[in-house]
Scaffold this motif. Structure first.
Motif, PDB file in Angstrom:
ATOM      1  N   ALA A  17      10.657  -3.579   5.120  1.00 21.72           N
ATOM      2  CA  ALA A  17       9.531  -4.231   4.444  1.00 21.72           C
ATOM      3  C   ALA A  17       8.212  -3.807   5.080  1.00 21.72           C
ATOM      4  CB  ALA A  17       9.703  -5.745   4.503  1.00 21.72           C
ATOM      5  N   LEU A  18       8.150  -3.776   6.401  1.00 20.27           N
ATOM      6  CA  LEU A  18       6.928  -3.356   7.096  1.00 20.27           C
ATOM      7  C   LEU A  18       6.610  -1.888   6.795  1.00 20.27           C
ATOM      8  CD1 LEU A  18       4.690  -4.161   9.041  1.00 20.27           C
ATOM      9  CD2 LEU A  18       6.157  -3.395  10.902  1.00 20.27           C
ATOM     10  N   SER A  19       7.628  -1.063   6.748  1.00 22.40           N
ATOM     11  CA  SER A  19       7.440   0.348   6.415  1.00 22.40           C
ATOM     12  C   SER A  19       6.874   0.497   5.003  1.00 22.40           C
ATOM     13  CB  SER A  19       8.770   1.070   6.564  1.00 22.40           C
ATOM     14  OG  SER A  19       8.920   2.088   5.666  1.00 22.40           O
ATOM     15  N   ASN A  20       7.394  -0.267   4.048  1.00 20.14           N
ATOM     16  CA  ASN A  20       6.873  -0.216   2.680  1.00 20.14           C
ATOM     17  C   ASN A  20       5.425  -0.673   2.618  1.00 20.14           C
ATOM     18  OD1 ASN A  20       9.231   0.737   1.609  1.00 20.14           O
ATOM     19  ND2 ASN A  20       9.938  -1.240   0.868  1.00 20.14           N
ATOM     20  N   ILE A  21       5.109  -1.739   3.322  1.00 21.05           N
ATOM     21  CA  ILE A  21       3.741  -2.262   3.316  1.00 21.05           C
ATOM     22  C   ILE A  21       2.779  -1.244   3.925  1.00 21.05           C
ATOM     23  CG2 ILE A  21       2.243  -4.029   4.312  1.00 21.05           C
ATOM     24  CD1 ILE A  21       4.647  -5.960   3.997  1.00 21.05           C
ATOM     25  N   MET A  22       3.170  -0.610   5.019  1.00 22.31           N
ATOM     26  CA  MET A  22       2.301   0.375   5.662  1.00 22.31           C
ATOM     27  C   MET A  22       2.091   1.596   4.759  1.00 22.31           C
ATOM     28  SD  MET A  22       1.276  -0.983   8.378  1.00 22.31           S
ATOM     29  CE  MET A  22       0.511   0.396   9.176  1.00 22.31           C
ATOM     30  N   GLN A  23       3.146   2.074   4.122  1.00 24.12           N
ATOM     31  CA  GLN A  23       3.024   3.229   3.241  1.00 24.12           C
ATOM     32  C   GLN A  23       2.126   2.920   2.047  1.00 24.12           C
ATOM     33  OE1 GLN A  23       6.944   4.537   2.174  1.00 24.12           O
ATOM     34  NE2 GLN A  23       7.500   4.996   4.280  1.00 24.12           N
ATOM     35  N   LEU A  24       2.280   1.742   1.476  1.00 23.72           N
ATOM     36  CA  LEU A  24       1.432   1.362   0.348  1.00 23.72           C
ATOM     37  C   LEU A  24      -0.022   1.194   0.777  1.00 23.72           C
ATOM     38  CD1 LEU A  24       3.771  -1.133  -1.521  1.00 23.72           C
ATOM     39  CD2 LEU A  24       3.009   1.108  -2.299  1.00 23.72           C
ATOM     40  N   SER A  25      -0.242   0.686   1.982  1.00 20.21           N
ATOM     41  CA  SER A  25      -1.614   0.530   2.479  1.00 20.21           C
ATOM     42  C   SER A  25      -2.278   1.894   2.682  1.00 20.21           C
ATOM     43  CB  SER A  25      -1.619  -0.247   3.790  1.00 20.21           C
ATOM     44  OG  SER A  25      -1.120  -1.541   3.597  1.00 20.21           O
ATOM     45  N   VAL A  26      -1.554   2.840   3.246  1.00 19.32           N
ATOM     46  CA  VAL A  26      -2.102   4.191   3.454  1.00 19.32           C
ATOM     47  C   VAL A  26      -2.369   4.861   2.112  1.00 19.32           C
ATOM     48  CG1 VAL A  26      -1.532   6.494   4.309  1.00 19.32           C
ATOM     49  CG2 VAL A  26      -1.125   4.501   5.737  1.00 19.32           C
ATOM     50  N   ALA A  27      -1.439   4.751   1.180  1.00 21.93           N
ATOM     51  CA  ALA A  27      -1.635   5.355  -0.142  1.00 21.93           C
ATOM     52  C   ALA A  27      -2.834   4.737  -0.851  1.00 21.93           C
ATOM     53  CB  ALA A  27      -0.374   5.184  -0.986  1.00 21.93           C
TER      54      ALA A  27
END
Length: 65
Positions: A17-27
């Motif tokens: 979940a944290l990985s998904n949130i970080m990737q979406l934030s960077v994108a």
């Protein structure tokens, strides 16, 4: 979204979940940075910091400021 999507498994899958949130934030940040208007008016840099900011690229595909 992650809480609604994962439900009770959130505690077991917190790393995903944290990985998904970080990737979406960077994108999201890159999309906003690429889509913002460029500075088209002349340079008014008077000190070193302003000259540094003026020399930075306007967007991800620009080589010079």
């Amino acid at each position: 979204y992650e809480v609604a999507h994962r439900g009770d498994r959130l505690k077991a899958e917190w790393d995903l979940a944290l990985s998904n949130i970080m990737q979406l934030s960077v994108a999201n940040a890159l999309t906003v940075w690429c889509m913002t208007p460029v500075r088209s008016f002349g340079s008014s840099a008077t000190n070193g910091f302003q000259k540094f900011l003026a020399s930075m690229p306007n967007n991800a595909f620009d080589r010079a400021g």
